[in-house]
Design an enzyme around this catalytic site. Structure first.
Site, PDB file in Angstrom:
ATOM      1  N   SER A  53      66.361  27.535  92.276  1.00 24.07           N
ATOM      2  CA  SER A  53      66.238  28.622  93.075  1.00 24.07           C
ATOM      3  C   SER A  53      65.149  29.268  92.483  1.00 24.07           C
ATOM      4  O   SER A  53      64.456  29.982  93.006  1.00 24.07           O
ATOM      5  CB  SER A  53      67.506  29.541  92.893  1.00 24.07           C
ATOM      6  OG  SER A  53      68.952  28.821  93.753  1.00 24.07           O
ATOM      7  N   ARG A  68      65.899  38.033  90.660  1.00 24.53           N
ATOM      8  CA  ARG A  68      66.934  38.301  91.135  1.00 24.53           C
ATOM      9  C   ARG A  68      67.404  39.059  92.315  1.00 24.53           C
ATOM     10  O   ARG A  68      68.305  38.650  93.101  1.00 24.53           O
ATOM     11  CB  ARG A  68      67.927  39.205  89.822  1.00 24.53           C
ATOM     12  CG  ARG A  68      68.444  38.437  88.828  1.00 24.53           C
ATOM     13  CD  ARG A  68      69.500  39.393  87.736  1.00 24.53           C
ATOM     14  NE  ARG A  68      69.969  38.763  87.080  1.00 24.53           N
ATOM     15  CZ  ARG A  68      71.148  38.083  86.941  1.00 24.53           C
ATOM     16  NH1 ARG A  68      71.785  38.147  87.896  1.00 24.53           N
ATOM     17  NH2 ARG A  68      71.777  37.409  85.916  1.00 24.53           N
ATOM     18  N   HIS A 124      66.529  36.332  94.763  1.00 23.13           N
ATOM     19  CA  HIS A 124      67.708  35.358  94.732  1.00 23.13           C
ATOM     20  C   HIS A 124      68.704  35.725  95.572  1.00 23.13           C
ATOM     21  O   HIS A 124      69.689  35.223  96.200  1.00 23.13           O
ATOM     22  CB  HIS A 124      67.953  35.108  93.158  1.00 23.13           C
ATOM     23  CG  HIS A 124      69.132  34.256  92.911  1.00 23.13           C
ATOM     24  ND1 HIS A 124      70.185  34.288  92.498  1.00 23.13           N
ATOM     25  CD2 HIS A 124      69.076  32.593  93.375  1.00 23.13           C
ATOM     26  CE1 HIS A 124      70.992  33.443  92.497  1.00 23.13           C
ATOM     27  NE2 HIS A 124      70.315  32.213  92.740  1.00 23.13           N
TER      28      HIS A 124
END
Lengths: 211, 211
Positions: free
Chosen positions: A15, A38, A41
């Site tokens: 990822s 983040r 993500h």
């Protein structure tokens, strides 16, 4: 049934590798990039990197606040539910939205419950980390209170979402952050998962990436 | 400080009017449109309407399941936190992810905690509403269990998000829903707010729009 990846470490690594390959990160301060990764993500959209507004000191200020024991003030339960508590075992994560006093406060103020709930942050706001992941009116109301002389939070994470006031409230924050550090996603997109991810990035960077 | 809308009813009305003006809804069954509108409202992206996959009976099946007392099985706490409980006061909303048995189960199965947690749904799965808002592996694992002969849930709401397995798990669901009704957002986008919104639409349509 097609094959799929089941190893958590490989899922994380793949990822984050995809994010690094597709997103433009070089315009961000080095210490802010783990938060940007983040955030991407959390929503599956590399393109948000191009619409993030931020102050240069956001990461350092947010980390220092949490290290000093500052609370995290959230506009809704979903943001609180997304914060990884094992990284912040001693931090107070406060959501006042469902306080029994809020409906009457909202009525008296002539505003939303989300905005009225912000008034219950007054005693905790100084030096706090604010995470708005749902309601534009919560962010607007906070900025009004700051204009009226409230003590300042350390960091405002601005991720309200939607069609009425979300883009406007984040533009207001980014245009004049009232002396606070901030990170905000311009436009309609946002949400509680992004707000939680931003807090989690303050707490732990991207340590999972190394797992 | 710019002016902003503070009236909840006007905010809802204006939001839903924007969605109706910008999103293409005519390809959806009439009874599914309130869910589509809520999904868009939850993420601020009208373009998701063009990538939703669904079965024709999804709304009727999901409503009937909830009316009959079926539980809602969620893959993470954020999905549960976003479900408006006053519309579902007697419904069990179950999240098994943080069950103490899950880490060892995940280790033994060689998969993620999110996938292992699905095994704890076994006694509740028949006729249930499943809401996946985070983990692709949870959706994949559920489909594997259905292939292995598990009783069927009534409705699968597929909104896992991200770069590894999210698009693939939803394509697997949409390509072969294993005899279940379903709604899923193709591609990388998704998230707990959408999964919650889908459940909330089953429970209450868009009653706020009329407030």
């Amino acid at each position: 049934m097609r094959p799929y990846e089941t190893d958590p470490a490989r899922i994380y690594a793949q990822s984050f590798a995809t994010v690094r390959a597709e997103a433009r990160l070089d315009r961000f301060p080095e210490d802010l990039r783990p938060m940007v990764i983040r955030l991407i993500h959390a929503c599956g959209m590399v393109e948000i990197a191009d619409r993030l507004a931020f102050s240069a000191g956001a990461m350092a200020t947010g980390r220092a606040a949490l290290a000093a024991g500052a609370p995290v003030l959230c506009d809704c339960e979903m943001v609180a539910a997304g914060i990884i508590r094992r990284h912040l075992p001693d931090t107070e994560v406060l959501v006042t939205l469902n306080d029994a006093a809020v409906p009457e406060m909202a009525h008296d103020l002539g505003t939303t419950r989300s905005a009225a709930a912000v008034d219950l942050w007054r005693e905790k706001i100084k030096g706090a980390v604010v995470a708005v992941g749902n309601a534009p009116t919560a962010l607007f109301h906070l900025l009004e209170r700051l204009d009226a002389g409230w003590p300042k939070p350390a960091l405002i994470l601005g991720f309200p979402v939607g069609f009425v006031g979300a883009a406007e409230s984040k533009a207001e924050l980014a245009g004049d952050p009232r002396g606070c550090d901030f990170v905000a996603l311009r436009g309609r997109k946002g949400g509680s998962a992004m707000a939680s991810a931003a807090v989690n990035a303050l707490a732990n960077g991207i340590s999972e990436e190394k797992a």
